[in-house]
Design a protein around this motif. Structure first.
Motif, PDB file in Angstrom:
ATOM      1  N   THR A 145      16.201  36.221 -14.525  1.00  0.00           N
ATOM      2  CA  THR A 145      16.670  37.505 -14.014  1.00  0.00           C
ATOM      3  C   THR A 145      18.038  37.835 -14.589  1.00  0.00           C
ATOM      4  N   GLY A 146      18.942  36.828 -14.629  1.00  0.00           N
ATOM      5  CA  GLY A 146      20.275  37.040 -15.191  1.00  0.00           C
ATOM      6  C   GLY A 146      20.223  37.442 -16.655  1.00  0.00           C
ATOM      7  N   ASP A 147      19.394  36.750 -17.431  1.00  0.00           N
ATOM      8  CA  ASP A 147      19.259  37.076 -18.865  1.00  0.00           C
ATOM      9  C   ASP A 147      18.737  38.504 -19.047  1.00  0.00           C
ATOM     10  N   CYS A 192      33.623  38.310 -15.457  1.00  0.00           N
ATOM     11  CA  CYS A 192      33.149  38.278 -14.064  1.00  0.00           C
ATOM     12  C   CYS A 192      34.065  37.416 -13.202  1.00  0.00           C
ATOM     13  N   ILE A 201      22.841  42.526 -10.186  1.00  0.00           N
ATOM     14  CA  ILE A 201      22.678  41.077 -10.026  1.00  0.00           C
ATOM     15  C   ILE A 201      22.880  40.666  -8.571  1.00  0.00           C
ATOM     16  N   GLN A 259      26.687  34.660 -17.575  1.00  0.00           N
ATOM     17  CA  GLN A 259      26.263  35.705 -18.512  1.00  0.00           C
ATOM     18  C   GLN A 259      27.435  36.308 -19.280  1.00  0.00           C
ATOM     19  N   GLU A 318      25.974  33.045 -11.702  1.00  0.00           N
ATOM     20  CA  GLU A 318      25.139  33.554 -12.786  1.00  0.00           C
ATOM     21  C   GLU A 318      25.852  34.665 -13.547  1.00  0.00           C
ATOM     22  N   CYS A 319      26.543  35.541 -12.829  1.00  0.00           N
ATOM     23  CA  CYS A 319      27.326  36.594 -13.485  1.00  0.00           C
ATOM     24  C   CYS A 319      28.364  35.982 -14.419  1.00  0.00           C
ATOM     25  N   HIS A 325      21.387  41.077 -18.133  1.00  0.00           N
ATOM     26  CA  HIS A 325      22.456  41.126 -19.139  1.00  0.00           C
ATOM     27  C   HIS A 325      22.012  41.945 -20.350  1.00  0.00           C
ATOM     28  N   TRP A 381      24.562  34.080  -7.366  1.00  0.00           N
ATOM     29  CA  TRP A 381      24.557  35.202  -8.298  1.00  0.00           C
ATOM     30  C   TRP A 381      25.930  35.424  -8.916  1.00  0.00           C
ATOM     31  N   ARG A 401      17.853  32.300 -13.646  1.00  0.00           N
ATOM     32  CA  ARG A 401      18.440  32.523 -14.971  1.00  0.00           C
ATOM     33  C   ARG A 401      17.679  33.588 -15.752  1.00  0.00           C
TER      34      ARG A 401
END
Length: 372
Positions: free
Chosen positions: A242-244, A99, A126, A91, A87-88, A247, A84, A240
């Motif tokens: 979830t990340g999108d 991040c 996240i 994003q 992923e942060c 964001h 994560w 991804r």
């Protein structure tokens, strides 16, 4: 062969003992002698599988008990933390705050998390989502003893393609959410202030974001794979998504204030219509992150690569905060003139290109805001 004297052997043991003592002392200093902030469990990602529950700074009793009771789950959380955080950083790669993590700092993100900002809201969401994802995946893959995949769905159901039979074993998202809620929320539930309420709200948004993207996966049965019969189960989507999603929620985050009895939030913007239940919320405005400001946790944007032709957040005008940028010509190797060879490979040549790389100029007097 010359025999060693007892004194010589004892001396070597003493040296080895002293070396071990120094290593343990160094680890203790790294873990303990740093300022405590919320969510020090993020540091599990740096410690990895050798996590020692008693030595993680900042864990509350419930978190420490869960850690000791489920070391295999802690290993999954540690691996999930790396995902994560990555992923942060993906994003926010084109934004002033990107991040960034700090080496040898158990707070992971430093003082930037002390402010109840949009960035803190995203990180809590996240990270909570990352725990759900990691635990659910570990259960479904049989990596832990306490849980497995979800076999409760039975019988028939239907979707836009028609009827199907529940079968296989679905991802155990409910257990992932249950454990993440117990572990991640434990610290916030001990405090009754605006930041704790904000963190609890954003933690929940993160957990629900993973569940939001559960997808139906099916296996076809029938003559020559005709799919006249289907067996289906529920599986998590790629993280991804979830990340999108989170964001986008970061970009539309809602400013809130604590209500008078201290039990919840009020939306600060009077013109806001709708519910903030599924939105990320924040209490304080963010710094602009243009200049290095250690007190605010801002690393500044000096030296960051920017896109000269972009008008977005990655453009040199926005990224460099109007300070201008430097241009440097660099040579890059890339594959080119690729041809398909029968059968069955692709062969390419190495080509050298010269490209311009633009980086943000530093502030003329950075010492003004380089606070200690």
């Amino acid at each position: 062969m010359r025999a060693q004297s007892p004194n010589s052997t004892m001396g070597k043991r003493t040296l080895r003992g002293n070396s071990k003592a120094k290593v343990y002392t160094l680890i203790w200093l790294l873990l303990v002698c740093t300022p405590r902030v919320d969510s020090s469990w993020w540091y599990i990602g740096a410690l990895g599988a050798r996590v020692i529950c008693d030595n993680i700074p900042g864990l509350v009793n419930k978190q420490r008990q869960l850690c000791q009771r489920h070391p295999d789950l802690m290993q999954s959380i540690g691996e999930g933390a790396k995902e994560w955080i990555k992923e942060c950083q993906h994003q926010f790669r084109h934004q002033r705050w990107n991040c960034s993590t700090l080496e040898r700092d158990h707070t992971v993100f430093g003082r930037v998390m002390l402010r109840s900002s949009r960035e803190a809201a995203f990180v809590y969401a996240i990270s909570s989502a990352g725990v759900v994802y990691a635990i659910t995946r570990a259960c479904s893959q049989g990596d832990v003893k306490i849980c497995n995949c979800d076999g409760h769905k039975r019988g028939q159901a239907s979707d836009q393609r028609g009827n199907f039979d529940w079968g296989g074993c679905s991802d155990n998202i409910n257990y992932g959410i249950k454990f993440a809620k117990a572990f991640v929320d434990a610290r916030e539930r001990m405090v009754k202030d605006a930041r704790a309420l904000m963190n609890l709200h954003n933690n929940r948004c993160g957990r629900m974001a993973v569940k939001r993207f559960m997808k139906l996966e099916c296996k076809c049965h029938g003559v020559s794979g005709s799919c006249s019969l289907r067996t289906c189960w529920l599986a998590m989507s790629d993280f991804r998504r979830t990340g999108d999603y989170l964001h986008k929620k970061y970009n539309t985050a809602v400013e809130v204030t604590m209500n008078q009895d201290g039990t919840g939030f009020m939306v600060a913007e009077h013109d806001f219509k709708g519910s903030a239940k599924n939105e990320l919320v924040y209490v304080e405005n963010s710094p602009d992150y243009c200049l290095m400001d250690r007190a605010a946790g801002s690393l500044g944007t000096a030296g960051r690569i920017c896109n000269k032709s972009s008008r977005g957040t990655d453009g040199c005008e926005v990224m460099c905060c109007g300070r201008g940028y430097d241009t440097m010509r660099v040579k890059r190797l890339s594959q080119c003139e690729c041809k398909f060879q029968w059968c069955c490979t692709v062969q390419c040549n190495d080509c050298e290109d010269t490209v311009d790389v633009h980086t943000c100029k530093p502030h003329k007097r950075p010492d003004w805001l380089d606070q200690t």
